[in-house]
Design a protein around this motif. Sequence first.
Motif, mmCIF file in Angstrom:
data_model
loop_
_atom_site.group_PDB
_atom_site.id
_atom_site.type_symbol
_atom_site.label_atom_id
_atom_site.label_comp_id
_atom_site.label_asym_id
_atom_site.label_seq_id
_atom_site.Cartn_x
_atom_site.Cartn_y
_atom_site.Cartn_z
ATOM 1 N N MET A 1 25.940 41.767 61.577
ATOM 2 C CA MET A 1 26.630 42.741 60.789
ATOM 3 C C MET A 1 27.024 42.295 59.388
ATOM 4 S SD MET A 1 30.888 43.129 61.508
ATOM 5 C CE MET A 1 30.511 44.105 62.767
ATOM 6 N N ARG A 2 26.833 43.043 58.619
ATOM 7 C CA ARG A 2 27.086 42.663 56.991
ATOM 8 C C ARG A 2 28.225 43.544 56.604
ATOM 9 N NH1 ARG A 2 26.022 43.709 52.146
ATOM 10 N NH2 ARG A 2 24.449 45.194 51.688
ATOM 11 N N ILE A 3 29.217 42.981 55.722
ATOM 12 C CA ILE A 3 30.376 43.689 55.299
ATOM 13 C C ILE A 3 30.149 43.803 54.049
ATOM 14 C CG2 ILE A 3 32.828 43.503 55.245
ATOM 15 C CD1 ILE A 3 32.595 41.439 57.547
ATOM 16 N N THR A 4 30.786 44.822 53.339
ATOM 17 C CA THR A 4 31.181 45.197 51.815
ATOM 18 C C THR A 4 32.400 45.583 51.538
ATOM 19 O OG1 THR A 4 30.110 47.239 51.555
ATOM 20 C CG2 THR A 4 28.688 45.400 51.289
ATOM 21 N N VAL A 5 33.092 45.251 50.606
ATOM 22 C CA VAL A 5 34.413 45.881 50.470
ATOM 23 C C VAL A 5 34.310 46.403 48.975
ATOM 24 C CG1 VAL A 5 35.762 44.408 51.808
ATOM 25 C CG2 VAL A 5 35.336 43.780 49.350
ATOM 26 N N ASP A 6 35.278 47.668 48.924
ATOM 27 C CA ASP A 6 34.995 48.459 47.572
ATOM 28 C C ASP A 6 36.573 47.942 47.075
ATOM 29 O OD1 ASP A 6 35.530 50.262 45.618
ATOM 30 O OD2 ASP A 6 34.643 51.631 46.551
ATOM 31 N N GLU A 7 36.718 47.151 46.042
ATOM 32 C CA GLU A 7 37.793 46.471 45.677
ATOM 33 C C GLU A 7 38.463 47.808 44.649
ATOM 34 O OE1 GLU A 7 37.400 43.259 43.098
ATOM 35 O OE2 GLU A 7 36.417 42.080 44.761
ATOM 36 N N ALA A 8 37.719 48.586 44.435
ATOM 37 C CA ALA A 8 38.343 49.741 43.717
ATOM 38 C C ALA A 8 39.212 50.721 44.371
ATOM 39 C CB ALA A 8 37.430 50.771 42.885
ATOM 40 N N LYS A 9 38.878 50.653 45.723
ATOM 41 C CA LYS A 9 39.596 51.588 46.624
ATOM 42 C C LYS A 9 40.620 50.917 47.226
ATOM 43 C CE LYS A 9 36.301 54.939 48.755
ATOM 44 N NZ LYS A 9 35.609 55.168 50.020
ATOM 45 N N CYS A 10 40.811 49.514 47.380
ATOM 46 C CA CYS A 10 41.585 48.855 48.173
ATOM 47 C C CYS A 10 42.889 48.899 47.654
ATOM 48 C CB CYS A 10 41.304 47.417 47.935
ATOM 49 S SG CYS A 10 42.436 46.289 48.898
ATOM 50 N N CYS A 11 43.926 49.277 48.729
ATOM 51 C CA CYS A 11 45.401 49.709 48.315
ATOM 52 C C CYS A 11 46.196 48.325 48.500
ATOM 53 C CB CYS A 11 45.890 50.803 48.772
ATOM 54 S SG CYS A 11 46.115 50.735 50.610
ATOM 55 N N GLY A 12 45.817 47.127 49.053
ATOM 56 C CA GLY A 12 46.447 46.096 49.212
ATOM 57 C C GLY A 12 47.375 46.086 50.462
ATOM 58 N N ALA A 13 47.019 46.834 51.464
ATOM 59 C CA ALA A 13 47.956 47.123 52.661
ATOM 60 C C ALA A 13 47.957 45.646 53.505
ATOM 61 C CB ALA A 13 47.506 48.257 53.592
ATOM 62 N N GLY A 14 46.765 45.056 53.400
ATOM 63 C CA GLY A 14 46.633 43.694 54.084
ATOM 64 C C GLY A 14 46.352 43.844 55.745
ATOM 65 N N GLN A 15 46.186 44.865 56.155
ATOM 66 C CA GLN A 15 45.927 45.109 57.512
ATOM 67 C C GLN A 15 44.631 44.238 57.911
ATOM 68 O OE1 GLN A 15 48.111 46.485 60.115
ATOM 69 N NE2 GLN A 15 49.144 46.366 58.058
ATOM 70 N N CYS A 16 43.689 44.173 57.268
ATOM 71 C CA CYS A 16 42.364 43.480 57.408
ATOM 72 C C CYS A 16 42.582 41.968 57.442
ATOM 73 C CB CYS A 16 41.132 43.697 56.215
ATOM 74 S SG CYS A 16 41.823 43.486 54.513
ATOM 75 N N ARG B 1 44.102 38.823 47.100
ATOM 76 C CA ARG B 1 44.274 38.233 45.872
ATOM 77 C C ARG B 1 45.695 38.180 45.480
ATOM 78 N NH1 ARG B 1 39.833 41.474 42.298
ATOM 79 N NH2 ARG B 1 41.895 42.912 42.046
ATOM 80 N N ASP B 2 46.277 36.882 45.142
ATOM 81 C CA ASP B 2 47.654 36.603 44.901
ATOM 82 C C ASP B 2 48.357 37.727 43.999
ATOM 83 O OD1 ASP B 2 47.697 34.696 46.645
ATOM 84 O OD2 ASP B 2 47.424 33.106 45.151
ATOM 85 N N GLU B 3 47.562 38.042 42.859
ATOM 86 C CA GLU B 3 48.030 38.484 41.793
ATOM 87 C C GLU B 3 48.327 40.214 42.020
ATOM 88 O OE1 GLU B 3 43.763 38.229 40.901
ATOM 89 O OE2 GLU B 3 45.691 36.852 41.431
ATOM 90 N N ASP B 4 47.559 40.674 42.956
ATOM 91 C CA ASP B 4 47.659 42.165 43.119
ATOM 92 C C ASP B 4 47.336 42.646 44.622
ATOM 93 O OD1 ASP B 4 44.794 41.711 43.258
ATOM 94 O OD2 ASP B 4 44.423 43.033 41.592
ATOM 95 N N GLY B 5 47.069 41.776 45.474
ATOM 96 C CA GLY B 5 46.608 41.858 46.847
ATOM 97 C C GLY B 5 45.626 42.864 47.261
ATOM 98 N N ILE B 6 44.709 42.916 46.388
ATOM 99 C CA ILE B 6 43.627 43.237 46.529
ATOM 100 C C ILE B 6 42.613 42.626 47.511
ATOM 101 C CG2 ILE B 6 41.449 44.162 45.528
ATOM 102 C CD1 ILE B 6 43.612 45.900 45.166
ATOM 103 N N VAL B 7 41.817 43.020 48.422
ATOM 104 C CA VAL B 7 41.052 42.265 49.324
ATOM 105 C C VAL B 7 40.151 41.421 48.729
ATOM 106 C CG1 VAL B 7 39.349 44.109 49.443
ATOM 107 C CG2 VAL B 7 39.711 42.584 51.657
ATOM 108 N N VAL B 8 39.818 40.425 49.464
ATOM 109 C CA VAL B 8 38.769 39.236 49.065
ATOM 110 C C VAL B 8 37.899 38.982 50.157
ATOM 111 C CG1 VAL B 8 38.255 36.902 48.571
ATOM 112 C CG2 VAL B 8 40.291 38.064 47.345
ATOM 113 N N LEU B 9 36.745 39.273 50.230
ATOM 114 C CA LEU B 9 35.942 39.114 51.439
ATOM 115 C C LEU B 9 35.363 37.569 51.306
ATOM 116 C CD1 LEU B 9 33.983 40.332 53.403
ATOM 117 C CD2 LEU B 9 32.433 40.725 51.721
ATOM 118 N N LEU B 10 35.773 36.981 52.499
ATOM 119 C CA LEU B 10 35.573 35.658 52.581
ATOM 120 C C LEU B 10 34.150 35.194 53.405
ATOM 121 C CD1 LEU B 10 39.044 34.303 54.016
ATOM 122 C CD2 LEU B 10 37.971 34.238 51.498
#
Length: 65
Positions: free
Chosen positions: A1-16, A27-36
């Motif tokens: 499996m390969r994952i990509t994230v669209d940071e522009a779409k992310c609303c920072g809900a944090g469920q992931c 991200r600490d400053e705005d809650g946008i997803v960071v793919l580890l």
Amino acid sequence: MRITVDEAKCCGAGQCVLIAPGVFDQRDEDGIVVLLAETPAPALNEAVREAAAVCPAAAIHLVEP
């Protein structure tokens, strides 16, 4: 499996992050997803699928073989 994230779409809900903390962070400053882990261990695949399914912004995209 390969994952990509669209940071522009992310609303920072944090469920992931709650569902798959070894794969996603925020991200600490705005809650946008960071793919580890772009290609997580197979043991995490089910959690990653769940995280993608519950993402309210549909910002997580999976490519499965």
